[in-house]
Write a protein that holds these residues in place. Structure first.
Motif, PDB file in Angstrom:
ATOM      1  N   ASN A  46       0.804  -1.138  -0.221  1.00 43.59           N
ATOM      2  CA  ASN A  46       0.015  -0.105   0.029  1.00 43.59           C
ATOM      3  C   ASN A  46       0.799   1.235  -0.092  1.00 43.59           C
ATOM      4  O   ASN A  46       0.499   2.144  -0.788  1.00 43.59           O
ATOM      5  CB  ASN A  46      -0.919   0.044   1.237  1.00 43.59           C
ATOM      6  CG  ASN A  46      -2.162  -0.583   0.847  1.00 43.59           C
ATOM      7  OD1 ASN A  46      -2.930  -0.195   0.181  1.00 43.59           O
ATOM      8  ND2 ASN A  46      -2.418  -1.902   1.579  1.00 43.59           N
TER       9      ASN A  46
ATOM     10  N   GLN B 248       1.079   4.030  -2.841  1.00 42.85           N
ATOM     11  CA  GLN B 248       0.837   5.598  -2.693  1.00 42.85           C
ATOM     12  C   GLN B 248       1.961   6.337  -3.188  1.00 42.85           C
ATOM     13  O   GLN B 248       2.008   7.435  -3.408  1.00 42.85           O
ATOM     14  CB  GLN B 248       0.481   5.759  -1.160  1.00 42.85           C
ATOM     15  CG  GLN B 248      -0.946   5.070  -0.759  1.00 42.85           C
ATOM     16  CD  GLN B 248      -0.897   4.891   0.829  1.00 42.85           C
ATOM     17  OE1 GLN B 248       0.056   4.660   1.475  1.00 42.85           O
ATOM     18  NE2 GLN B 248      -2.126   5.160   1.440  1.00 42.85           N
TER      19      GLN B 248
ATOM     20  N   GLY C 275      -3.723   2.026  -1.126  1.00 43.51           N
ATOM     21  CA  GLY C 275      -3.068   2.162  -2.542  1.00 43.51           C
ATOM     22  C   GLY C 275      -4.024   2.500  -3.449  1.00 43.51           C
ATOM     23  O   GLY C 275      -3.895   3.353  -4.279  1.00 43.51           O
TER      24      GLY C 275
ATOM     25  N   ALA D 111      -5.564   5.933  -3.402  1.00 43.43           N
ATOM     26  CA  ALA D 111      -4.697   6.970  -3.770  1.00 43.43           C
ATOM     27  C   ALA D 111      -4.480   7.109  -5.278  1.00 43.43           C
ATOM     28  O   ALA D 111      -4.048   8.453  -5.945  1.00 43.43           O
ATOM     29  CB  ALA D 111      -3.172   6.789  -3.359  1.00 43.43           C
TER      30      ALA D 111
END
Length: 312
Positions: free
Chosen positions: A70, A74, A97, A100
């Motif tokens: 994650n 990101q 993730g 984002a």
């Protein structure tokens, strides 16, 4: 003066080259284990396709951790990546993730992570790939006996392969299954240690015996224990078809694997990313699978003639 002009020109060219490299669209790859053979082949395929498209690739090894995966996605989102490839982590475990990336309209595709949420495409799905190996193993065991299954539940691929195993074995109640989950990193060592413990309670002559790894490497770890104990009465099966597995089949230490053409999967997925970008909001999520090849003692030599790249 000429030397000063030459230095200035050289500096300008270097700066221009750096800017040009920065301007190349970035494909971020988040791998569950970048050094594992099958992952490494996929990454090489992805890099080849990216080079042909004039894109650059950056790889982050999440070392089996969904939290690190994650964070890596990101990170790529913050870097305004052109696209992101998730390798093996299920879409359900990379929600932060995906959010984002979605916030910046960055497409995310998965290798074995499945379709769902905002994932644009997937390939390398685990379940179907394992079925031929599992069916052969059950047939070789005569539908009865004891099986050691080396599993891994953090990755979607192995989860799906374990489900396939459970569904097929359920039809054969005379097979007793022992399951042990290996770690990433540490799968070779875990495979060997779990095999040692299992062998202690399954001596020679204890019926039909087999060891199955949800991918090749844990099973290869188990082979080390079998050889050290001189046990040739246990059949061994894996999935992915990495070079070590193929060599073990040639040498009679492993009975079957399913060769996954992960190089082509990586290549195809990055090529597909261009289609995803071109389609924009009209893109429909899809799976684009590359069929696996069952490799056994009977066909390994012909397979290697047909696919010499498999051991390179």
């Amino acid at each position: 003066m000429n030397r000063l002009l030459g230095c200035a020109l050289g500096t300008a060219l270097l700066a221009a080259g750096a800017v040009q490299a920065q301007e190349k669209p970035l494909v971020g790859i988040v791998s569950i284990s970048a050094n594992e053979a099958n992952n490494a082949r996929y990454i090489k395929g992805a890099e080849k396709a990216a080079a042909e498209l004039g894109w650059q690739v950056s790889v982050i090894d999440a070392a089996g951790s969904a939290d690190q995966a994650n964070a890596a996605i990101q990170n790529f989102a913050q870097r305004d990546a052109h696209a992101i490839v998730d390798m093996v982590f299920p879409f359900s475990s990379i929600g932060a993730g995906l959010e984002a990336a979605k916030a910046k309209d960055i497409p995310v595709v998965t290798w074995g992570g499945g379709l769902g949420s905002s994932v644009a495409a997937t390939n390398g799905s685990g379940g179907p790939m394992a079925v031929p190996v599992i069916e052969k193993m059950i047939a070789d065991m005569g539908g009865k006996g004891s099986l050691l299954a080396l599993t891994y539940r953090t990755g979607e691929v192995c989860r799906n392969r374990e489900v396939a195993l459970d569904e097929i074995v359920a039809k054969h109640p005379e097979i007793t299954v022992t399951k042990n989950e290996v770690r990433i990193p540490g799968y070779f060592e875990d495979g060997g240690q779990y095999a040692n413990a299992w062998l202690a309670s399954h001596p020679v002559g204890d019926g039909s015996l087999a060891i199955w790894g949800c991918w090749d490497d844990p099973a290869i770890g188990a082979i080390g224990s079998l050889r050290s104990q001189g046990r040739d009465d246990v059949k061994v099966y894996g999935v992915n078809g990495n070079a070590q597995a193929l060599e073990n089949i040639r040498n009679g230490h492993m009975d079957a694997t399913a060769w996954q053409d992960s190089f082509t999967e990586g290549y195809n997925m990055v090529k597909m990313l261009k289609d995803v970008a071109d389609a924009g909001g009209n893109w429909q999520p899809k799976a684009a699978e590359v069929p696996a090849v069952l490799v056994t003692h009977d066909n390994v030599e012909q397979f290697l003639k047909d696919h010499p790249e498999a051991v390179q």
